[in-house]
Design a protein around this motif. Structure first.
Motif, short mmCIF file in Angstrom:
data_model
loop_
_atom_site.label_atom_id
_atom_site.label_comp_id
_atom_site.label_asym_id
_atom_site.label_seq_id
_atom_site.Cartn_x
_atom_site.Cartn_y
_atom_site.Cartn_z
N CYS A 141 0.59 1.24 13.04
CA CYS A 141 0.70 -0.17 13.38
C CYS A 141 -0.37 -0.59 14.39
O CYS A 141 -0.67 -1.78 14.54
CB CYS A 141 2.08 -0.50 13.92
N LYS A 143 -3.90 -1.11 15.04
CA LYS A 143 -5.06 -1.27 14.17
C LYS A 143 -6.39 -1.18 14.91
O LYS A 143 -7.43 -0.97 14.30
CB LYS A 143 -4.98 -2.61 13.44
N GLN A 207 -1.36 -2.63 3.21
CA GLN A 207 -0.02 -3.17 3.19
C GLN A 207 0.84 -2.32 2.25
O GLN A 207 0.43 -2.05 1.11
CB GLN A 207 -0.02 -4.63 2.74
N THR A 225 8.74 -3.21 4.96
CA THR A 225 7.34 -3.55 4.74
C THR A 225 6.51 -3.08 5.93
O THR A 225 6.99 -3.02 7.06
CB THR A 225 7.13 -5.06 4.55
N TYR A 226 5.24 -2.75 5.64
CA TYR A 226 4.36 -2.20 6.66
C TYR A 226 2.97 -2.80 6.52
O TYR A 226 2.42 -2.88 5.42
CB TYR A 226 4.27 -0.67 6.54
N ASN A 227 2.41 -3.18 7.65
CA ASN A 227 1.05 -3.69 7.72
C ASN A 227 0.29 -2.75 8.65
O ASN A 227 0.39 -2.86 9.88
CB ASN A 227 1.06 -5.13 8.24
N TRP A 228 -0.49 -1.84 8.09
CA TRP A 228 -1.04 -0.72 8.83
C TRP A 228 -2.56 -0.66 8.73
O TRP A 228 -3.17 -1.28 7.86
CB TRP A 228 -0.50 0.60 8.28
#
Length: 285
Positions: A141, A143, A207, A225-228
């Motif tokens: 997470c 970035k 994503q 959900t993941y935004n990595w």
């Protein structure tokens, strides 16, 4: 990505039963546990590696991004002197873990767990940890390099002398393109889907989503959900060394005779390229 179950995910196309099956109410954390977590196996692995490197018993484990803090609960079961600290910013999984996992412990085991609702970048406590873990790729997470370096610096400071910092990591050519994998849990009457929705090769932004489909029911989309950012082992190693870790170990998942991951992790200095791989990166203080 089915990491902690120590199985390589495969594609399935199954015809679902025509008649609805009588199932209990949907529980996203239970399905997540059955699909991607094995806290008892994790706790045993951390203890084994610490003993292998230091020939000593670790006492205190800190689970960053702990969620339901299942690893903390398993850790205190292993020995009456073991203590655990869990840190997570989200109160919902913390409460779930208290009700479903911590409630199953004996009182003396509960007394040796401290759960903190807070940001891992801000949290401080008086107990130095022999082991800090960041599992399920949670640190992805972060970035920006500067933020991840800050997290590693704080982790280094929280560790006791001879402390170890465990992170899991994944990658491979298959992780640089949109794709969806289904794993069928026939005995539990559901399928688990790991969906890579997007990958940006400029900044490695990705994503992901987890879906579930219980037999006889519609597919539940985007349950998690993941935004990595996808971090490479080389990047992680460089950052760990920059903040002071004297040595970085890589434990790579071995494979069976069919070439699938077998759930056994061994230290390596080189690894064979493959479409999808899982490894542990371990910083030694």
């Amino acid at each position: 990505m089915s990491r902690s179950k120590r199985k390589k995910t495969r594609h399935f196309v199954r015809q679902q039963p025509r008649k609805p099956i009588d199932l209990p109410p949907f529980d996203k954390y239970w399905h997540y546990m059955e699909s991607v977590q094995a806290p008892e196996v994790d706790a045993e692995f951390f203890e084994k590696v610490y003993r292998r490197i230091h020939q000593l018993e670790p006492k205190v484990l800190q689970e960053d991004f702990c969620g339901t803090h299942a690893v903390c609960c398993e850790w205190v079961k292993r020995h009456e002197s073991y203590r655990a600290v869990g840190v997570d910013i989200d109160p919902e999984p913390i409460q779930y873990g208290a009700e479903h996992y911590q409630s199953q412990l004996q009182q003396d085991q509960c007394d040796r767990i401290q759960i903190v609702e807070g940001d891992v970048l801000q949290h401080t406590h008086s107990v130095s940890a022999d082991i800090v873990v960041a599992l399920n790729f949670s640190y992805f997470c972060f970035k920006e390099r500067s933020i991840l370096k800050n997290y590693f610096t704080k982790t280094y400071e929280r560790l006791a002398p001879r402390g170890l910092f465990f992170m899991d990591c994944f990658g491979g050519s298959k992780c640089s393109e949109p794709n969806e994998e289904e794993t069928e849990h026939a005995d539990l009457k559901f399928s688990y889907f790991w969906d890579q929705k997007q990958f940006d090769p400029i900044n490695n932004a990705s994503q992901f989503a987890i879906h579930f489909k219980r037999y006889g029911e519609d597919k539940r989309e985007d349950v998690f959900t993941y935004n990595w950012r996808m971090w490479s082992i080389a990047e992680l190693r460089d950052l760990l060394e920059e903040v002071g870790f004297k040595r970085v170990h890589v434990y790579w998942e071995m494979h069976d005779e069919d070439g699938d991951g077998n759930g056994e992790y061994e230290p390596v200095t080189q690894a064979e390229d493959c479409e999808a791989w899982v490894a542990y990166v371990i910083g030694e203080k």
